[in-house]
Design a protein around this motif. Structure first.
Motif, PDB file in Angstrom:
ATOM      1  N   ASP A  74       0.848  -1.178   0.000  1.00  0.00           N
ATOM      2  CA  ASP A  74       0.000   0.000   0.000  1.00  0.00           C
ATOM      3  C   ASP A  74       0.892   1.239   0.000  1.00  0.00           C
ATOM      4  O   ASP A  74       1.784   1.370   0.845  1.00  0.00           O
ATOM      5  N   LEU A  75       0.678   2.149  -0.937  1.00  0.00           N
ATOM      6  CA  LEU A  75       1.529   3.333  -1.056  1.00  0.00           C
ATOM      7  C   LEU A  75       1.351   4.308   0.097  1.00  0.00           C
ATOM      8  O   LEU A  75       2.242   5.089   0.394  1.00  0.00           O
ATOM      9  N   ARG A  76       0.200   4.278   0.767  1.00  0.00           N
ATOM     10  CA  ARG A  76      -0.048   5.191   1.871  1.00  0.00           C
ATOM     11  C   ARG A  76       0.620   4.729   3.161  1.00  0.00           C
ATOM     12  O   ARG A  76       1.169   5.523   3.913  1.00  0.00           O
ATOM     13  N   SER A  77       0.562   3.431   3.423  1.00  0.00           N
ATOM     14  CA  SER A  77       1.052   2.902   4.700  1.00  0.00           C
ATOM     15  C   SER A  77       2.336   2.090   4.584  1.00  0.00           C
ATOM     16  O   SER A  77       3.016   1.874   5.585  1.00  0.00           O
ATOM     17  N   GLY A  78       2.650   1.604   3.385  1.00  0.00           N
ATOM     18  CA  GLY A  78       3.805   0.731   3.210  1.00  0.00           C
ATOM     19  C   GLY A  78       3.533  -0.712   3.595  1.00  0.00           C
ATOM     20  O   GLY A  78       4.405  -1.571   3.481  1.00  0.00           O
ATOM     21  N   LYS A  79       2.322  -1.007   4.039  1.00  0.00           N
ATOM     22  CA  LYS A  79       1.999  -2.368   4.494  1.00  0.00           C
ATOM     23  C   LYS A  79       1.813  -3.310   3.313  1.00  0.00           C
ATOM     24  O   LYS A  79       1.215  -2.937   2.300  1.00  0.00           O
ATOM     25  N   PRO A  80       2.310  -4.552   3.458  1.00  0.00           N
ATOM     26  CA  PRO A  80       2.101  -5.531   2.399  1.00  0.00           C
ATOM     27  C   PRO A  80       0.643  -5.956   2.351  1.00  0.00           C
ATOM     28  O   PRO A  80      -0.013  -6.093   3.383  1.00  0.00           O
ATOM     29  N   ILE A  81       0.146  -6.159   1.141  1.00  0.00           N
ATOM     30  CA  ILE A  81      -1.245  -6.555   0.948  1.00  0.00           C
ATOM     31  C   ILE A  81      -1.355  -8.065   0.779  1.00  0.00           C
ATOM     32  O   ILE A  81      -2.382  -8.653   1.065  1.00  0.00           O
ATOM     33  N   ASN A  82      -0.277  -8.675   0.300  1.00  0.00           N
ATOM     34  CA  ASN A  82      -0.290 -10.114   0.078  1.00  0.00           C
ATOM     35  C   ASN A  82       1.117 -10.673   0.298  1.00  0.00           C
ATOM     36  O   ASN A  82       2.097  -9.945   0.245  1.00  0.00           O
ATOM     37  N   PRO A  83       1.203 -12.007   0.569  1.00  0.00           N
ATOM     38  CA  PRO A  83       2.509 -12.630   0.747  1.00  0.00           C
ATOM     39  C   PRO A  83       3.249 -12.713  -0.587  1.00  0.00           C
ATOM     40  O   PRO A  83       2.619 -12.555  -1.626  1.00  0.00           O
TER      41      PRO A  83
END
Length: 110
Positions: A74-83
């Motif tokens: 996610d470009l806003r949070s940097g969190k991965p969306i999938n493995p």
């Protein structure tokens, strides 16, 4: 860059492709400048899973995909969306000044 809140000019806005990314360096830190859905983001250019450049991946719907194993961030949070990635990558504060893109290395997420 060592002072808190300092912004560094990294590129011209016109250098960043629509729905795409441009790899730059802020000091010794690799940063991907990404344009998606009309917004500009700055995110670490190094995937948290395989340590390859995220700026070489596909950008779509507010995410950037690692070209090597397919993890999307996610470009806003940097969190991965999938493995396979399980750890977030740092995101940075972006400011547009005329046609200049400026970045502060003060991270927005942990």
């Amino acid at each position: 860059m060592s002072s808190e809140g300092a912004f560094t000019k990294v590129c011209a806005l016109g250098d960043v492709p629509e729905e795409g990314a441009l790899g730059v360096e802020v000091g010794d830190t690799p940063v991907a400048i990404v344009r998606s859905e009309g917004e500009v983001y700055a995110i670490s250019d190094i995937c948290s899973h395989a340590e390859v450049n995220l700026s070489e991946g596909e950008v779509e719907d507010g995410t950037i995909e690692c070209w090597l194993h397919g993890s999307c961030f996610d470009l806003r949070s940097g969190k991965p969306i999938n493995p396979p990635a399980t750890q977030a990558v740092p995101t940075y504060v972006v400011k547009i000044d005329g046609d200049d893109v400026l970045v502060s290395l003060d991270t927005k997420n942990s």
